[in-house]
Enzyme design. Structure first.
Site, PDB file in Angstrom:
ATOM      1  N   CYS A 192      -0.573 -12.539  54.549  1.00  0.00           N
ATOM      2  CA  CYS A 192      -2.018 -12.783  54.619  1.00  0.00           C
ATOM      3  C   CYS A 192      -2.704 -12.498  53.290  1.00  0.00           C
ATOM      4  CB  CYS A 192      -2.628 -11.968  55.747  1.00  0.00           C
ATOM      5  SG  CYS A 192      -2.261 -10.213  55.652  1.00  0.00           S
TER       6      CYS A 192
ATOM      7  N   GLY B 104      -9.147 -16.424  65.448  1.00  0.00           N
ATOM      8  CA  GLY B 104      -9.972 -15.202  65.492  1.00  0.00           C
ATOM      9  C   GLY B 104     -11.373 -15.486  66.020  1.00  0.00           C
TER      10      GLY B 104
ATOM     11  N   GLY C 222      -4.183 -12.870  63.035  1.00  0.00           N
ATOM     12  CA  GLY C 222      -3.799 -14.281  63.039  1.00  0.00           C
ATOM     13  C   GLY C 222      -4.764 -15.089  62.196  1.00  0.00           C
ATOM     14  N   SER C 223      -4.886 -16.349  62.523  1.00  0.00           N
ATOM     15  CA  SER C 223      -5.690 -17.233  61.677  1.00  0.00           C
ATOM     16  C   SER C 223      -7.189 -17.049  61.962  1.00  0.00           C
ATOM     17  CB  SER C 223      -5.298 -18.682  61.952  1.00  0.00           C
ATOM     18  OG  SER C 223      -5.571 -18.985  63.297  1.00  0.00           O
ATOM     19  N   THR C 224      -7.997 -17.453  60.995  1.00  0.00           N
ATOM     20  CA  THR C 224      -9.451 -17.339  61.150  1.00  0.00           C
ATOM     21  C   THR C 224      -9.926 -18.210  62.312  1.00  0.00           C
ATOM     22  OG1 THR C 224      -9.726 -16.828  58.817  1.00  0.00           O
ATOM     23  CG2 THR C 224     -11.656 -17.698  59.948  1.00  0.00           C
TER      24      THR C 224
ATOM     25  N   GLU D 254      -8.066  -9.318  62.229  1.00  0.00           N
ATOM     26  CA  GLU D 254      -7.394  -9.343  60.920  1.00  0.00           C
ATOM     27  C   GLU D 254      -6.983 -10.789  60.690  1.00  0.00           C
ATOM     28  OE1 GLU D 254      -7.094  -6.780  58.969  1.00  0.00           O
ATOM     29  OE2 GLU D 254      -6.619  -4.959  60.054  1.00  0.00           O
TER      30      GLU D 254
HETATM   31  P1  NAD Z   1      -2.486 -17.870  65.035  1.00  0.00           P
HETATM   32  O1  NAD Z   1      -3.946 -17.591  64.990  1.00  0.00           O
HETATM   33  O2  NAD Z   1      -2.045 -19.265  65.274  1.00  0.00           O
HETATM   34  O3  NAD Z   1      -1.785 -17.004  66.190  1.00  0.00           O
HETATM   35  C1  NAD Z   1      -1.867 -15.596  66.247  1.00  0.00           C
HETATM   36  C2  NAD Z   1      -1.672 -15.124  67.672  1.00  0.00           C
HETATM   37  O4  NAD Z   1      -2.754 -15.569  68.480  1.00  0.00           O
HETATM   38  C3  NAD Z   1      -0.406 -15.621  68.366  1.00  0.00           C
HETATM   39  O5  NAD Z   1       0.140 -14.548  69.112  1.00  0.00           O
HETATM   40  C4  NAD Z   1      -0.934 -16.704  69.289  1.00  0.00           C
HETATM   41  O6  NAD Z   1      -0.117 -16.904  70.426  1.00  0.00           O
HETATM   42  C5  NAD Z   1      -2.272 -16.139  69.694  1.00  0.00           C
HETATM   43  N1  NAD Z   1      -3.286 -17.108  70.132  1.00  0.00           N
HETATM   44  C6  NAD Z   1      -3.339 -18.435  69.879  1.00  0.00           C
HETATM   45  N2  NAD Z   1      -4.463 -18.965  70.416  1.00  0.00           N
HETATM   46  C7  NAD Z   1      -5.125 -17.938  71.017  1.00  0.00           C
HETATM   47  C8  NAD Z   1      -6.373 -17.851  71.715  1.00  0.00           C
HETATM   48  N3  NAD Z   1      -7.162 -18.906  71.918  1.00  0.00           N
HETATM   49  N4  NAD Z   1      -6.738 -16.632  72.169  1.00  0.00           N
HETATM   50  C9  NAD Z   1      -5.983 -15.541  71.959  1.00  0.00           C
HETATM   51  N5  NAD Z   1      -4.806 -15.574  71.301  1.00  0.00           N
HETATM   52  C10 NAD Z   1      -4.386 -16.763  70.828  1.00  0.00           C
HETATM   53  O7  NAD Z   1      -1.897 -17.275  63.669  1.00  0.00           O
HETATM   54  P2  NAD Z   1      -0.414 -17.350  63.121  1.00  0.00           P
HETATM   55  O8  NAD Z   1      -0.158 -18.776  62.706  1.00  0.00           O
HETATM   56  O9  NAD Z   1       0.499 -16.686  64.085  1.00  0.00           O
HETATM   57  O10 NAD Z   1      -0.518 -16.428  61.810  1.00  0.00           O
HETATM   58  C11 NAD Z   1      -0.862 -16.923  60.541  1.00  0.00           C
HETATM   59  C12 NAD Z   1      -2.277 -16.527  60.169  1.00  0.00           C
HETATM   60  O11 NAD Z   1      -2.460 -15.139  60.348  1.00  0.00           O
HETATM   61  C13 NAD Z   1      -2.596 -16.782  58.693  1.00  0.00           C
HETATM   62  O12 NAD Z   1      -3.894 -17.329  58.571  1.00  0.00           O
HETATM   63  C14 NAD Z   1      -2.567 -15.395  58.073  1.00  0.00           C
HETATM   64  O13 NAD Z   1      -3.344 -15.265  56.893  1.00  0.00           O
HETATM   65  C15 NAD Z   1      -3.072 -14.555  59.199  1.00  0.00           C
HETATM   66  N6  NAD Z   1      -2.636 -13.167  59.076  1.00  0.00           N
HETATM   67  C16 NAD Z   1      -3.575 -12.213  58.829  1.00  0.00           C
HETATM   68  C17 NAD Z   1      -3.179 -10.893  58.657  1.00  0.00           C
HETATM   69  C18 NAD Z   1      -4.204  -9.813  58.367  1.00  0.00           C
HETATM   70  O14 NAD Z   1      -3.856  -8.649  58.511  1.00  0.00           O
HETATM   71  N7  NAD Z   1      -5.412 -10.134  57.994  1.00  0.00           N
HETATM   72  C19 NAD Z   1      -1.834 -10.551  58.761  1.00  0.00           C
HETATM   73  C20 NAD Z   1      -0.909 -11.546  59.026  1.00  0.00           C
HETATM   74  C21 NAD Z   1      -1.329 -12.848  59.195  1.00  0.00           C
END
Ligand code: NAD
Length: 494
Positions: A291, A240, A235-237, A257
């Site tokens: 990503c 993360g 997910g997002s930095t 990731e």
């Molecule tokens: P996000 O971080 O908003 O959400 C990702 C997941 O985390 C969701 O399932 C969400 O419900 C959960 N989440 C939210 N808050 C949380 C918390 N406090 N604790 C635990 N889990 C929580 O990301 P997104 O908007 O779903 O995805 C887009 C981002 O992901 C972009 O920045 C993209 O670059 C990145 N991404 C990275 C990769 C990689 O492999 N590096 C792959 C795909 C996407």
């Protein structure tokens, strides 16, 4: 009241109209539900249950119990089961592609591609060799053996841009290495993951794979849960970093990731007409919601104008719209929140007077989250569009003159996920690639992660990684056995 047991998984014919959490090999509803939104036309999709804390507690308890026997099965036994899961998913490719297209906004050919890639991920893991053991030393008195053991219960937290294939990387690696797993899809795209978990229960021992959809509370509950041994997060930095803070309380293993701001470098010796379609795909595939997408284009000054014109030609030739429209190349942005974020980048470019080589009106059709792709011609290096990840169909393009001035600009980012280099001179391509501070660099290709290749971000793009042999090791603890061969009475004297 907590959740409501509805049926054992596999008891009824698979329905693509009803969606459940999968807990203890059963299909489970909940008193609270929410629904996804079709990004092509904003219509509501099916209800999905919101898992409660009790659901999670029970899933963790079941997963811990299941781990006792699952971790003792052999590598070959687990591979056989992964092969059955692959075959089951293969039977459902058209239905799952339709689901992915509806929930994620992917044109059907790309949704099909994602299901095929998920099948490929299961196939890879159904054949991948075990990391085995390493003999570190074998002398007369002492033998040192390094081996790898599973961690326990893995919690997997997924994003919405590639809901199924990113989940599959986590599920297949965790299961192959002898862990049990609880998977949480993004609440924006829960459907394909829940349906997959349901369809493969018939091949898995009780509680080995469970799937929970939830609201904003579920991710934090998982990262805090003392019964979960590892979090694999994509997910997002920003999120993360929150995951890492929460996981620290129980010293869970984490794989992160995260986001990126990858550079695509184009050298002066390329065939512009051949390379432009690849560069356009690298920037705009999945409407830029990838990503590792090219998020900054650096084109040599001697071919800059020619490349810009070719790119404009390629992108103008694409059909952009809702996924119900025939022959779409780019679908909508997946959700309203992301649509507004991307719109913010368009507005920032417009307000600052940056030149839109193409695009600029932000919207394509008001009924969905469609955005016409944009190329921003040579914005300043301090601009938002250069500094931040838009995660949508808008990309800046800048000229470069020498490698010496280029490389510091490419690396002037706190992220380090990917990068690409187009160059006919392979020696030069390798020299440039090796200076990019990123986990994966593609030479003469757009950015396409492969299941057999470790995938890991540098800097704020992540911690650890997944896929390939090293990805398997991220689901295992190393263990070193010190075997003394001498008479125990003599060990103290060694
Ligand atoms: P996000 O971080 O908003 O959400 C990702 C997941 O985390 C969701 O399932 C969400 O419900 C959960 N989440 C939210 N808050 C949380 C918390 N406090 N604790 C635990 N889990 C929580 O990301 P997104 O908007 O779903 O995805 C887009 C981002 O992901 C972009 O920045 C993209 O670059 C990145 N991404 C990275 C990769 C990689 O492999 N590096 C792959 C795909 C996407």
């Amino acid at each position: 009241m907590g959740s409501i047991e509805t049926a054992p998984a596999g008891a009824a014919e698979l329905s693509y109209e009803k969606f459940h959490n999968v807990v203890a090999s059963g299909l489970r509803g909940s008193e609270k539900v929410h629904h996804g939104v079709n990004p092509s036309d904003k219509s509501p999709l099916w209800d999905v249950p919101i898992a409660t804390e009790r659901d999670l507690d029970e899933a963790v308890e079941v997963a811990r119990k299941a781990f006792e026997s699952w971790s003792k099965t052999s590598w070959a036994e687990r591979q056989e089961i992964l092969g059955k899961m692959r075959d089951e998913l293969t039977k459902h490719i058209p239905d799952m592609a339709r689901l992915l297209s509806l929930e994620g906004g992917k044109p059907i050919q790309f949704a099909t591609g994602e299901v095929m890639a998920s099948v490929g991920t299961l196939d890879y893991h159904s054949k991948a060799p075990s990391p085995g053991e390493e003999i570190l030393e074998d002398g007369d008195d002492l033998k040192l053996t390094l081996r790898y053991v599973p961690l326990g219960v893995a919690g997997a937290i997924c994003p919405w841009n590639f809901p199924l294939v990113l989940a599959m990387g986590k599920i297949s690696a965790a299961l192959l290495t002898g862990n049990t797993i609880i998977i949480k899809p993004s609440p924006f795209t829960p459907y394909s993951v829940l349906k997959f978990a349901e369809m493969v229960q018939q091949y898995l021992p009780h509680g080995v794979l469970q799937a929970l959809n939830g609201d904003d509370k579920l991710g934090p509950m998982m990262t805090e849960h003392p019964g979960i041994d590892k979090i694999s997060f994509t997910g997002s930095t920003a999120t993360g970093k929150r995951v890492m803070v929460a996981a620290a309380k129980t010293l869970k293993r984490v794989t992160l990731e995260l986001g990126g701001n990858s550079a695509c470098i184009i050298c002066p010796d390329v065939d512009v007409a051949k390379v432009a379609p690849l560069v356009a795909l690298g920037a705009f595939y999945n409407s830029g919601q990838l990503c590792v997408a090219s998020k900054r284009l650096f084109v040599h000054e001697s071919i800059y104008q020619e490349m810009l014109e070719e790119l404009m030609k390629v992108v103008k030739g694409w059909k952009v719209g809702g996924t119900a429209e025939e022959g779409c190349m780019l679908g909508p942005v997946q959700n309203e929140m992301q649509y507004n974020i991307v719109k913010g980048f368009f507005e920032d470019c417009a307000v600052n007077g940056y030149e839109f080589a193409i695009g600029g009106k932000a919207v394509g059709n008001e009924s969905g989250f469609v955005i016409q792709p944009a190329i921003i011609n040579n914005p300043p290096s301090h601009s938002r569009i250069v500094k931040e990840e838009p995660f949508g169909p808008i990309v800046p393009m800048m000229p470069w003159s020498t490698e010496e001035e280029l490389i510091p600009r490419v690396n002037d980012t706190r992220t380090g996920l990917g990068g690409s280099v187009y160059c006919a001179d392979i020696e030069r391509a390798n020299r440039i690639a090796s200076q990019i501070e990123a986990g994966t660099v593609w030479i003469n290709s757009f950015e396409r992660p492969l299941t057999q290749a470790f995938f890991a971000g540098h800097k704020e793009s992540g911690l650890g990684g997944e896929l390939g042999r090293h990805g398997l090791l991220s689901y295992m603890n190393p263990q070193v056995i010190h075997l003394y061969k001498t008479d125990v009475g003599k060990v103290a004297k060694l």
